[in-house]
Write an enzyme that holds these catalytic residues in place. Structure first.
Site, PDB file in Angstrom:
ATOM      1  CD  GLU A 129      -4.522   3.031  -4.309  1.00  0.00           C
ATOM      2  OE1 GLU A 129      -5.368   2.648  -5.155  1.00  0.00           O
ATOM      3  OE2 GLU A 129      -3.297   2.947  -4.494  1.00  0.00           O
ATOM      4  CD  GLU A 196      -1.411   8.618  -8.132  1.00  0.00           C
ATOM      5  OE1 GLU A 196      -1.525   8.052  -7.028  1.00  0.00           O
ATOM      6  OE2 GLU A 196      -0.754   8.140  -9.075  1.00  0.00           O
TER       7      GLU A 196
END
Ligand code: KIV
Length: 285
Positions: A129, A196
């Site tokens: 991430e 996301e």
């Protein structure tokens, strides 16, 4: 008794997906179907259903282990679940999440952890991430020959720094930064990027700016593919709801009802019935 998994239509005959296939799908305008799995049984079911990519997400910390966040996931946990998922996936490409603190401390640690995850699981890639702050780690892992998937927008491992589950890239400056970060990740060598929780327009801009496929969750319909957490979309994780989430089944309810019926029948003495005994056949099947 030996138990083996048999899944009708299990796609063992089809060729295993590769990163090249996923990138080519974007070029052809074909949507990528991705979903999470944490074990061999569910992996074999989603594989037989024809998904392109299975993500062994660190969401397992909350979905399977009852934690509030993904922060507690460890390399050992991700390796164990990655290993059992690859046993069930004959066709889908398998990506394993690198857990919090396994790639942030140094490039050397990032490469070692990514390499060990790949060696011990048999997966095809790792996911990590972040944007500019992880570009060096991504480049180092890719140079070691390990495919990497990026993850931008809401990044669950930074939930506290982000002030909770908040939509990212809402204003012009934030959306432009997401585009720049996606380009930096592509230059560092990622083969795909998860987007996301961001507005549709921001996800579209990112998707148009890079040649690697974007895979969205809560990022609208214009990404190159979509990913959902399996237990959420099956209605097994009933505590989780989000606007983007569509429940395709209600397996939590079905499980409760089935087990309650079983309990009722055991208590009433109506299970097992005669047909569940072995008086005549001697065959356990
Ligand atoms: O951990 C996970 O399941 C994920 C998906 C939500 C993309 O990262």
């Amino acid at each position: 008794m030996t138990r083996t998994m048999s899944v009708p239509g299990g796609g063992s005959e089809a060729r295993k997906r590769t990163t090249f296939d996923l990138v080519a799908m974007k070029a052809r305008g074909e949507k990528i179907v991705a979903i999470t799995a944490y074990d061999a049984l569910f992996a074999s079911l989603v594989d037989a259903a024809g998904v392109d990519l299975i993500l062994v997400g660190d969401s397992l910390a909350s979905v399977l282990c009852g934690e509030e966040t993904t922060l507690s996931a460890t390399v050992e946990q991700m390796t164990y679940h990655g290993r059992i998922v690859t046993r069930g996936a004959s066709r889908a490409f398998v990506v394993v999440d690198m857990p919090f603190l396994s790639y942030q401390v140094s490039r050397a640690e990032a490469v070692r952890n990514a390499g060990n995850i790949l060696k011990r699981t048999g997966a095809g890639a790792v996911k990590l991430e972040g944007g500019f702050e992880v570009v060096d780690a991504v480049r180092a892992i890719v140079r070691a020959g390990i495919p990497v998937m990026g993850h931008l927008g809401f990044t669950p491992q930074s939930v506290h720094a982000l002030g909770g589950h908040r939509i990212q890239g809402k204003d012009e400056e934030a959306a432009a930064r997401l585009v720049e970060e996606a380009i930096a990740l592509e230059e560092a060598g990622v083969f795909s990027i998860v987007l996301e929780l961001m507005p549709t327009a921001a996800a579209r801009r990112v998707t148009e700016a890079v040649s690697v496929p974007t895979v969205g969750i809560g990022a609208g319909p214009d990404c190159d593919g979509q990913v959902l957490v399996l237990h959420d979309m099956l209605g097994l994780n009933e505590g989780f709801s989000a606007r983007f989430l569509k429940r395709y089944a209600e397996l939590g309810k079905a499980t409760r009802e089935a087990v309650a019926r079983y309990a009722e029948e055991v208590r009433a003495g109506s299970y097992p019935a005669d047909e569940h005994g072995y008086e005549s056949s001697g065959d356990a099947g």
